[in-house]
Design a protein around this motif. Sequence first.
Motif, short mmCIF file in Angstrom:
data_model
loop_
_atom_site.label_atom_id
_atom_site.label_comp_id
_atom_site.label_asym_id
_atom_site.label_seq_id
_atom_site.Cartn_x
_atom_site.Cartn_y
_atom_site.Cartn_z
N GLU A 65 0.92 -1.20 -0.44
CA GLU A 65 0.00 0.39 0.23
C GLU A 65 0.57 0.88 0.72
OE1 GLU A 65 -2.42 -1.08 3.49
OE2 GLU A 65 -4.07 -0.33 2.12
N SER A 66 0.35 1.97 -0.72
CA SER A 66 0.68 3.68 -0.62
C SER A 66 -0.58 4.22 -0.34
CB SER A 66 1.75 3.66 -1.53
OG SER A 66 1.44 4.67 -2.82
N THR A 67 0.64 5.91 0.09
CA THR A 67 -0.42 7.33 0.26
C THR A 67 0.74 8.41 -0.67
OG1 THR A 67 -2.20 6.71 1.59
CG2 THR A 67 -1.93 8.59 1.45
N ASP A 68 0.23 9.00 -1.60
CA ASP A 68 0.95 10.04 -1.84
C ASP A 68 -0.07 11.19 -2.29
OD1 ASP A 68 4.07 7.79 -1.76
OD2 ASP A 68 2.41 6.81 -2.70
N ILE A 69 1.12 12.34 -2.92
CA ILE A 69 0.01 13.65 -3.63
C ILE A 69 0.73 13.96 -4.74
CG2 ILE A 69 -0.37 15.91 -2.76
CD1 ILE A 69 -1.27 14.17 -0.67
N ALA A 70 -0.02 14.07 -5.79
CA ALA A 70 0.28 14.16 -7.08
C ALA A 70 -0.76 14.56 -7.74
CB ALA A 70 0.78 12.49 -7.64
N MET A 71 -1.00 15.28 -8.75
CA MET A 71 -2.14 15.77 -9.40
C MET A 71 -3.18 16.67 -8.45
SD MET A 71 -3.35 13.17 -12.21
CE MET A 71 -2.91 14.43 -13.81
N GLY A 72 -2.38 17.42 -7.67
CA GLY A 72 -2.99 17.83 -6.61
C GLY A 72 -3.76 17.19 -5.48
N THR A 73 -3.68 16.04 -5.50
CA THR A 73 -4.82 15.15 -4.94
C THR A 73 -3.84 14.18 -3.99
OG1 THR A 73 -6.99 14.24 -5.08
CG2 THR A 73 -5.13 13.67 -6.35
N VAL A 74 -4.43 13.46 -3.52
CA VAL A 74 -4.21 11.76 -2.05
C VAL A 74 -4.26 10.81 -3.81
CG1 VAL A 74 -4.23 10.39 -0.29
CG2 VAL A 74 -4.99 12.71 -0.75
N ALA A 90 6.02 2.16 -10.17
CA ALA A 90 5.94 2.66 -11.19
C ALA A 90 4.89 3.73 -11.76
CB ALA A 90 5.97 1.21 -12.22
N ALA A 91 3.43 3.16 -11.12
CA ALA A 91 2.43 4.08 -11.32
C ALA A 91 2.77 5.49 -10.97
CB ALA A 91 1.11 3.39 -10.76
N LYS A 96 2.94 11.26 -12.46
CA LYS A 96 3.75 12.34 -12.30
C LYS A 96 4.22 13.10 -13.69
CE LYS A 96 4.58 12.48 -7.30
NZ LYS A 96 6.40 12.07 -6.23
N SER A 97 4.39 11.65 -14.67
CA SER A 97 4.34 12.10 -15.89
C SER A 97 3.85 13.07 -15.93
CB SER A 97 5.42 11.11 -16.16
OG SER A 97 4.07 10.08 -16.77
N LEU A 98 2.50 12.07 -16.59
CA LEU A 98 0.90 13.00 -16.65
C LEU A 98 0.72 14.09 -16.11
CD1 LEU A 98 -1.04 9.82 -16.65
CD2 LEU A 98 -0.39 10.98 -18.84
N GLU A 99 0.81 14.56 -14.58
CA GLU A 99 0.71 15.90 -13.79
C GLU A 99 1.40 17.07 -15.03
OE1 GLU A 99 1.24 17.48 -9.85
OE2 GLU A 99 2.35 15.55 -10.33
N ALA A 100 2.97 16.36 -15.26
CA ALA A 100 3.81 17.40 -15.68
C ALA A 100 3.07 17.80 -17.25
CB ALA A 100 5.07 17.30 -16.15
N LEU A 101 2.71 16.58 -17.76
CA LEU A 101 2.04 16.95 -19.30
C LEU A 101 0.86 17.53 -19.29
CD1 LEU A 101 3.29 15.79 -22.04
CD2 LEU A 101 1.46 14.34 -21.55
N LEU A 102 -0.49 17.33 -18.43
CA LEU A 102 -1.64 17.71 -18.99
C LEU A 102 -2.01 18.78 -17.68
CD1 LEU A 102 -3.46 14.27 -19.12
CD2 LEU A 102 -2.30 15.51 -20.71
N THR A 103 -1.42 19.25 -16.33
CA THR A 103 -2.41 20.25 -15.43
C THR A 103 -1.92 21.06 -16.82
OG1 THR A 103 -0.66 18.35 -13.81
CG2 THR A 103 -1.21 20.58 -13.37
N PHE A 228 -5.87 -1.43 -6.52
CA PHE A 228 -6.46 -0.54 -6.40
C PHE A 228 -6.25 0.73 -6.83
CE2 PHE A 228 -7.31 -0.34 -2.27
CZ PHE A 228 -7.42 1.11 -2.16
N ILE A 229 -6.73 1.90 -7.30
CA ILE A 229 -6.24 3.13 -6.85
C ILE A 229 -7.13 4.23 -7.09
CG2 ILE A 229 -6.20 3.38 -9.34
CD1 ILE A 229 -3.38 5.29 -8.89
N ASN A 230 -6.65 5.03 -5.78
CA ASN A 230 -7.57 5.64 -5.87
C ASN A 230 -6.88 7.72 -6.34
OD1 ASN A 230 -9.74 8.06 -4.81
ND2 ASN A 230 -9.32 7.52 -2.29
N LEU A 231 -7.49 8.52 -6.85
CA LEU A 231 -7.00 9.26 -7.34
C LEU A 231 -8.14 10.42 -7.06
CD1 LEU A 231 -6.50 7.18 -10.23
CD2 LEU A 231 -4.60 9.25 -10.53
N GLY A 232 -8.09 10.98 -5.90
CA GLY A 232 -8.63 11.73 -4.88
C GLY A 232 -10.14 11.61 -5.20
N GLY A 233 -10.75 10.39 -4.95
CA GLY A 233 -11.84 10.47 -5.33
C GLY A 233 -12.34 9.36 -6.96
#
Length: 380
Positions: A65-74, A90-91, A96-103, A228-233
């Motif tokens: 399990e892991s909990t991190d911050i990226a794309m402005g959310t948990v 890797a996920a 984070k690479s998508l954050e840099a591309l799409l934000t 499973f993965i949860n990106l801020g909901g």
Amino acid sequence: MLQSTRLVTISNEEGLEIKELELLFDKKKRGRKKLSFVAVALITLGLLTACNGKPVQQEEVKKFESTDIAMGTVISQRVFGDNGQAAIDAALEKIKSLEALLTFNAPGGDVNKLNDYAGKQSVELQPETLLVLKEAQEVAELSGGAFDVTVGPIVKSWGIGTDNARIPSETELKELLPLVNYKNLLIEGNTAYLKQAGQMVDLGGIAKGYAGDAALEVYKQQGITSAFINLGGNVVTLGTKPDGSSWTVGVRNPRPAGEEDQIVGMISVADKAVVTAGDDQRYFEVDGVRYHHILNPHTGYPAQSDLMSVTLVTDSSLLADALDTAVYILGLEKGREMLENYGGVEAVFITRDKKIYVTDGLKDSFEFYDESKEYEFVKD
């Protein structure tokens, strides 16, 4: 800034454990304004917990399990299998690479570049950016512009979700509204072009959805079959739990009493995305009025439909992320009609008069579980 992390354990009538990971963000107060961020993670039944990144045994299957911050959310991940930690790492790297591309404001990113050259010239974009933009345009057409990624100038004006949240003047919004028109976003080959100077694309209503799908592809590449993965909901599940049972995702009460989060129901899923849009996710209040982050592209103001939240269940997190915004803006009847026309998408609707409706495809997998005792489950 992350203020606190709490793990809350509840029990239902059958004695099953509900694990709710609640992450509260620092609240910014200015006079009578209050900016509140709450990201509620996946609620699962009967699962063991582990420290961040530490494996535990469950029927001889390792869990990470892991909990991190990226794309402005948990970002919360739970991955089963010997290669689980590598898959998590890797996920997160991919996200984070998508954050840099799409934000919206990421310097040097594709969206930033597209906006900088609005009204000037077309720009070459990465295949993933083009994929997201094309999906956004399809949902824009389907919804009659209720979902429109060119809402960027309006989003920037309101500043909801930043330290600069405010209510723009009516004059300011009238000046900005002509810039909001998804038909002015032209995609050809590997390029895209915004026809009007000052136009801005904001992928905040769809980027996390794509990130969820991308994370699942990373899991599969790492040989993972249960995660499973949860990106801020935005919850995305891969397969089932290791014992073959379904994942159980809680539907959040959009108006909980007090500070504690509550649920109003649970959905059992496998290999599905579960994505929620609601006025309780990012907002500020002035004189008792809630100004939330889901802006109506036609008015420039926070959408005022008969819904407090809508939760979609489908195969694609990318699709669900765009569609739920459109459904929320359209409201219960028009939103449900749009989903029926599209097909393959199920939904849980929560209306402002505290009634809950579910589509036919969820009636066997949705359990009404209202901790507040304030909602009515309408079985139509």
